[in-house]
Design a protein around this motif. Structure first.
Motif, short mmCIF file in Angstrom:
data_model
loop_
_atom_site.label_atom_id
_atom_site.label_comp_id
_atom_site.label_asym_id
_atom_site.label_seq_id
_atom_site.Cartn_x
_atom_site.Cartn_y
_atom_site.Cartn_z
N PRO A 180 -4.34 -6.09 1.10
CA PRO A 180 -4.43 -7.24 0.21
C PRO A 180 -5.22 -6.98 -1.07
O PRO A 180 -5.11 -7.72 -2.02
N HIS A 181 -6.03 -5.91 -1.09
CA HIS A 181 -6.86 -5.64 -2.26
C HIS A 181 -6.14 -4.80 -3.31
O HIS A 181 -6.64 -4.62 -4.41
N ALA A 182 -4.98 -4.26 -2.96
CA ALA A 182 -4.26 -3.42 -3.90
C ALA A 182 -3.55 -4.28 -4.93
O ALA A 182 -3.09 -5.39 -4.64
N GLY A 183 -3.44 -3.77 -6.16
CA GLY A 183 -2.72 -4.49 -7.19
C GLY A 183 -1.25 -4.62 -6.84
O GLY A 183 -0.66 -5.69 -6.94
N LEU A 184 -0.64 -3.51 -6.43
CA LEU A 184 0.72 -3.48 -5.91
C LEU A 184 0.71 -2.68 -4.63
O LEU A 184 0.07 -1.63 -4.56
N SER A 185 1.42 -3.14 -3.62
CA SER A 185 1.46 -2.47 -2.33
C SER A 185 2.91 -2.24 -1.93
O SER A 185 3.74 -3.13 -2.03
N CYS A 186 3.20 -1.03 -1.47
CA CYS A 186 4.56 -0.66 -1.11
C CYS A 186 4.92 -1.26 0.26
O CYS A 186 4.12 -1.23 1.20
N THR A 187 6.11 -1.82 0.37
CA THR A 187 6.58 -2.40 1.63
C THR A 187 7.72 -1.61 2.25
O THR A 187 7.88 -1.62 3.47
N THR A 188 8.52 -0.94 1.45
CA THR A 188 9.63 -0.15 1.99
C THR A 188 10.13 0.82 0.93
O THR A 188 10.04 0.54 -0.28
N LEU A 189 10.64 1.95 1.36
CA LEU A 189 11.23 2.96 0.48
C LEU A 189 12.41 3.59 1.21
O LEU A 189 12.41 3.64 2.43
N GLY A 190 13.38 4.08 0.46
CA GLY A 190 14.44 4.79 1.14
C GLY A 190 15.59 5.21 0.25
O GLY A 190 15.68 4.82 -0.92
N VAL A 191 16.45 6.03 0.83
CA VAL A 191 17.74 6.42 0.25
C VAL A 191 18.74 6.28 1.40
O VAL A 191 18.54 6.88 2.46
#
Length: 282
Positions: free
Chosen positions: A20-31
């Motif tokens: 919660p403290h990050a400015g932007l946080s990754c939720t998913t990535l993929g190809v």
């Protein structure tokens, strides 16, 4: 996240209390491949940048009629807004990145992501690209460097996502009408061996204004944002190349390899060579 990535892959982080403290946080990535059949309506609870690498078909969102789309193109899946799609022919190959965080609102104000009131604006949701290759490379890099166990994950995650947003802006087939944000310029020049004060002078901004801009958009101060960007590049090069540690240090802006090694070890939790052994294939 160790080892090499196959041609088709997907990753979802296990979110930690830091998130919660990050400015932007990754939720998913993929190809991955999307079969040639209609899907939806579907709703996501976070922003997803979906890039068509190959294929064509249709896409719709909200109450919009279907729009014809073809690679290379960026499709924004917006939180809370139903979307539908129908790949044609043999289907789609796509790469994608999902994210959330307190800085999304600031990114929308600066034109890096569609604002909530732009869901009816086709030019902001369906964005033709000159090439999908830069986005694919940046998403692969982001997958290489994301590791929630690292002490500085919040800063490196935010820096990697902003690099992706800047890459998507630069890849548009028509230039964006809004001026480039300071965070994009800082991302682009983070590896140069110059201070934050010099960065402010290059941007014709007072140092205090640059600090406010970067903190508002990323959730980090400029020093931590530049450091996160540099560490992301260092981790990616360690995992994917045979460059010497000294060469990597110079490439990301550090003339003294010993200083880089100490900094990397403190921020990542492993010395550069140990990180390389852990992330490289057997």
């Amino acid at each position: 996240m160790s080892g090499t990535r196959p041609e088709r892959w997907q990753w979802r982080p296990v979110l930690t209390p830091k998130e919660p403290h990050a400015g932007l946080s990754c939720t998913t990535l993929g190809v991955r491949d999307v079969p040639a059949r209609g899907a939806g309506p579907r709703v996501v609870d976070h922003h997803v940048a979906l890039v068509l690498l190959s294929g064509s078909g249709w896409f719709s969102w909200g109450r919009r009629e279907r729009v014809r789309v073809g690679a290379p193109v960026l499709l924004w899946l917006l939180p809370g807004i139903p979307h539908r799609y129908g790949p044609g022919g043999t289907g789609w190959t796509v790469c994608f990145a999902g994210f959330t965080g307190a800085a999304v609102t600031a990114c929308a104000r600066r034109g890096l992501v569609p604002a909530p009131d732009e869901d009816e604006n086709e030019d902001e949701v369906v964005v033709p690209l000159t090439s999908a290759a830069p986005a694919r490379r940046t998403i692969r890099k982001l997958a290489t460097v994301c590791d929630e166990s690292e002490p500085a994950f919040d800063a490196t995650s935010a820096a990697g996502l902003h690099e992706l947003l800047a890459t998507l802006r630069r890849s548009r087939s028509t230039p964006p009408t809004r001026p480039l944000a300071a965070v994009e310029e800082l991302t682009h020049s983070a590896h140069l061996p110059i201070s934050v004060a010099e960065q402010a002078r290059r941007l014709s901004l007072p140092p205090a204004a640059l600090r406010d801009e970067i903190r508002c958009t990323t959730g980090c101060n400029p020093k931590d944002f530049v450091l996160g960007t540099r560490l992301n590049t260092a981790k990616h090069l360690l995992a994917t190349t045979d460059l010497k540690v000294s060469s990597i240090a110079r490439r990301i802006g550090y003339a003294e390899p010993a200083y880089f090694t100490r900094l990397f070890t403190r921020r990542v939790g492993l010395p550069p060579r140990a990180f390389r052994r852990e992330r490289r294939p057997s």
